[in-house]
Design an enzyme around this catalytic site. Structure first.
Site, mmCIF file in Angstrom:
data_model
loop_
_atom_site.group_PDB
_atom_site.id
_atom_site.type_symbol
_atom_site.label_atom_id
_atom_site.label_comp_id
_atom_site.label_asym_id
_atom_site.label_seq_id
_atom_site.Cartn_x
_atom_site.Cartn_y
_atom_site.Cartn_z
ATOM 1 N N GLY A 1 58.003 -14.186 83.541
ATOM 2 C CA GLY A 1 56.993 -13.051 84.007
ATOM 3 C C GLY A 1 55.815 -12.904 83.468
ATOM 4 C CB CYS A 2 56.543 -10.389 80.331
ATOM 5 S SG CYS A 2 57.605 -10.881 79.620
ATOM 6 C CB ILE A 3 53.555 -15.741 80.677
ATOM 7 C CG1 ILE A 3 54.592 -16.061 80.024
ATOM 8 C CG2 ILE A 3 52.733 -16.888 79.761
ATOM 9 C CD1 ILE A 3 55.369 -17.306 79.719
ATOM 10 C CB THR B 1 53.872 -13.389 75.773
ATOM 11 O OG1 THR B 1 52.889 -14.431 76.008
ATOM 12 C CG2 THR B 1 52.835 -12.019 76.876
#
Ligand code: FAD
Lengths: 105, 410
Positions: free
Chosen positions: A103-105, B198
Site C-alpha cells: 500500500g505504501c507505494i 518507497t
C-alpha cells in the site's frame, strides 16, 4: 541475496529485509525477528495483530495498512505504535513473515 | 443499444472515452462520461505553481473539449453506484443504467483526517499544493516569506504521485537559493516511510540527493496531530517536529461516492484485480487510475499504461474473446530536481526503479535515476504530451510493458 539465521536455520530475505518465503515462518522465527526489531517480548496483543495480518494476507495477498489495522484488528493507532514502534504496519508485517505492505507505494 | 458509462472525466476517464469512441460501433454502443467539474486541470503542473514557474490559468482547460463528439458529457456529481442493479445514481436522483461501467473517480486530499490540520492557520501557515486553491495560496505566501523552518509533511501513504513531495523540496531548495535566502530557510521532510522513497535503490539515491542539497529527513513519523499553538507536528509515539511553514500532503482518499456505494476499502479505493483491472466481486465493472487500490503509483503515466490494458480487456469482454492482455504495474515518472535538471524513474509491480537509460537502452536520451537537463525538458514537455497525445488515447512512443533493457541491476 541477504539471509538471516532464524529459528536455527539460514533463511533468505527479500530486498526490504523481510522473509523471502513466508512458509518458513513459525512462532519462534517471529520472536527472533521481533528481538532484532527491539521488541523483547511478544504479548497477546502483539499476537492478535500478527495473526490478523497473516489472515488478511492469506485472503488478499497483501498486508493491511495501519488505517485498516486500527479499524479491524481492535487495537487503536496509539497502541499499535506502542506495540510496534516507528512503523506498525511495516514492523508487524516483518515479524509476521510477510512482505512489506504494498500500500505504501 | 448498450451503454458504456464512465465515471470521472479526468486523466483516465478521458483517455478511455477517446479510445472507446474510436472502437465501439455507434449503432451498438452509447458512451457517457459523468464528472462534477467543468474544468480539467493538468495536475502535474500544480507542483510548479508555488514557485511561480506555472500559473494556475496555464494548467486548466474545459473538460468537454477533450471528449470526442459522440460522447455524452453529463456535468453532475455522482451520488452512488448500485452494482447489483447495474445503475449509477446522480446527485439529483437521476439513475443511469449501464452495460459496462468504468470507475475513474480519482483520489483527493483529506486534511480533515488529521487532527488539528484544518483548524486555524490552514491557508496561512499550513498549506497544500495538491489542489488549485492550495498551490495558489502557497505561491502568494512564498512571495513575501522571510524564511524559517519549512516542513513538508506526508500524513499517510499511498499518495498521488509519490515523488511530488521530493520534487517540491528540490524546487524549494533552488527557489530560495535563487532568491539569495537559502541560508534563512531550513528545509525538512517528515515522512511515514523509512527513507526518502518507497523502494530500496531509489530511496537510497534520492536520499543522497536530499542530503547533498542540505535537506534533512525525519523518517518513520506516523503523524497523529498538528499542535497549532506550538506549531508542531506530533507523532503517535509522541515525538515532535516544529515548523514555521507547514506544507502538507494530507491523507489521499478515493471519492466519497465510492464509500456511499459500499465498494471501497478503508481509504475509499476500489479493490481491483491487479492484472485485469476489473472491480473485485462486481460484474461488468472496471476501475482505472487513482481510484484503484492497486500497488502501483497513483500517477497519470500509470493511468495511461492501464488504459492500454483496460481497452484490450473491455474489447475482449464485449467480443467474448479469451483474455490475453495483463497489467504489470508499469509506472514511469519524471522527477524535477531543481536548477533546470530532472531525473526519470521507470518501474512496475515487481521491479524497483533502477539506474540506466530510457527509452532506448544505452542511448536514452533520458537518464534513469540520475540527474540531467534533458530529463527536466522531458518533464516540461509532458504538459504538451498530456493535452495533445495522452488524453486523446493515442500511442505514445513508450512501450506499454516495462522493459529491463537499458536498466542496470544493482
Ligand atoms: C501535485 C501533483 C503532481 C503530480 N505529478 C505527476 C507527474 O509528474 N506525473 C504523473 O504521471 N502524474 C502526476 N500526478 C498524478 C496525476 O495527476 C493523477 O494520477 C492522474 O490525474 C489520475 O487520473 P484519474 O483519472 O485517476 O483521476 P483524476 O484525473 O483526478 O480524475 C478524477 C475525476 O473524477 C471526478 N469525480 C470524482 N468523484 C466524483 C463524483 N462523486 N461525481 C462527479 N465527478 C467525480 C473528478 O472531478 C475528476 O475530474 C500528480 C498529481 C498531483 C496532485
Amino acid at each position: 541475496m541477504q539471509t538471516a539465521i532464524l529459528g536455527g536455520k539460514t533463511l533468505a530475505l527479500d530486498a526490504d529485509g523481510n522473509l523471502a518465503d513466508r512458509k518458513e515462518w513459525n512462532e519462534e522465527v517471529a520472536r527472533e525477528i521481533a528481538a532484532t526489531e527491539g521488541i523483547a517480548e511478544l504479548t497477546p496483543q502483539h499476537w492478535a495483530v500478527i495473526n490478523f495480518m497473516r489472515s488478511v494476507f492469506e485472503k488478499e495477498g497483501d498486508s493491511p495498512s495501519i488505517r485498516r489495522l486500527t479499524k479491524e484488528s481492535g487495537v487503536d493507532t496509539k497502541t499499535l505504535y506502542q506495540l510496534f514502534p516507528k512503523g506498525p504496519a511495516k514492523k508487524a508485517a516483518r515479524i509476521a513473515g510477510l512482505p512489506k505492505p504494498k500500500g505504501c507505494i | 443499444m448498450r451503454h458504456m458509462l464512465i465515471l470521472g472525466g479526468g486523466t483516465a476517464g478521458t483517455i478511455m472515452a477517446n479510445k472507446l469512441a474510436r472502437a465501439l460501433d455507434e449503432r451498438d454502443w452509447r458512451i457517457t462520461v459523468v464528472d462534477g467539474k467543468e474544468e480539467h486541470y493538468y495536475q502535474p503542473g500544480f507542483l510548479f505553481v508555488p514557485f511561480d514557474i506555472y500559473r494556475m490559468r496555464d494548467l486548466v482547460r474545459p473538460r468537454r473539449q477533450y471528449l470526442p463528439g459522440r460522447v455524452r458529457f453529463i456535468l453532475s456529481s455522482i451520488d452512488h453506484i448500485d452494482a447489483g442493479k447495474k445503475k449509477v445514481v446522480l446527485a439529483n436522483g437521476e439513475a443511469l443504467r449501464y452495460d459496462c461501467l468504468i470507475i475513474g473517480t480519482g483520489a483527493d486530499i483529506h486534511p480533515e483526517q488529521t487532527e488539528g490540520l484544518l483548524d486555524e492557520g490552514w491557508g496561512r501557515s499550513k498549506f497544500d499544493f495538491y489542489t488549485p486553491l492550495g498551490a495558489e495560496r502557497l505561491a502568494r505566501f512564498l512571495k513575501t516569506w522571510q524564511g524559517g523552518r519549512l516542513v513538508l509533511s506526508i500524513a499517510e501513504m499511498p499518495i498521488k504521485c509519490p515523488v511530488a513531495p521530493l520534487e517540491f523540496l528540490f524546487l524549494a531548495d533552488a527557489y530560495f537559493t535563487e532568491r539569495g535566502m537559502r541560508d534563512k530557510v531550513d528545509i525538512h521532510l517528515v515522512t511515514p516511510l523509512s527513507g526518502a522513497f518507497t523502494k530500496p535503490t531509489s530511496s537510497r539515491v534520492l536520499g543522497e540527493f536530499l542530503e547533498r542539497k542540505g535537506i534533512s529527513v525525519t523518517p518513520d513519523f506516523g503523524l497523529a496531530r498538528v499542535d497549532n499553538d506550538e506549531k508542531k507536528l506530533v507523532a503517535w509515539d509522541d515525538s515532535e517536529v516544529k515548523y514555521d511553514l507547514l506544507v502538507s500532503i494530507p491523507t489521499n482518499m478515493g471519492d466519497p461516492a465510492i464509500a456511499r456505494s459500499g465498494i471501497g476499502n478503508e481509504l475509499n479505493f476500489v479493490p481491483t484485480n491487479r492484472q485485469t483491472l476489473s472491480a473485485e466481486g462486481l460484474e461488468d465493472v472496471f476501475v482505472i487510475g487513482d481510484a484503484t487500490n492497486l500497488p502501483a503509483s497513483k500517477a497519470g503515466s500509470v493511468a495511461h499504461f492501464e488504459s492500454e490494458i483496460l481497452f484490450e480487456k473491455i474489447m475482449e469482454h464485449i467480443e467474448g474473446r479469451a483474455p490475453r492482455a495483463q497489467f504489470d504495474g508499469h509506472a514511469n515518472c519524471f522527477i524535477e530536481s531543481g536548477y533546470g535538471k530532472g531525473m526519470l524513474i521507470d518501474f512496475n509491480y515487481e521491479t524497483e526503479p533502477l539506474p540506466g537509460a530510457f527509452p532506448l537502452p544505452g542511448v536514452g536520451p533520458f537518464k534513469l535515476l540520475g540527474e540531467s537537463a534533458i530529463n527536466h525538458y522531458g518533464k516540461l514537455m509532458f504538459r504538451w504530451v498530456y493535452w495533445n497525445l495522452l488524453l486523446r488515447g493515442v500511442e505514445l512512443p513508450i512501450a506499454n510493458e516495462m522493459l529491463m533493457a537499458g536498466k542496470q541491476v544493482v
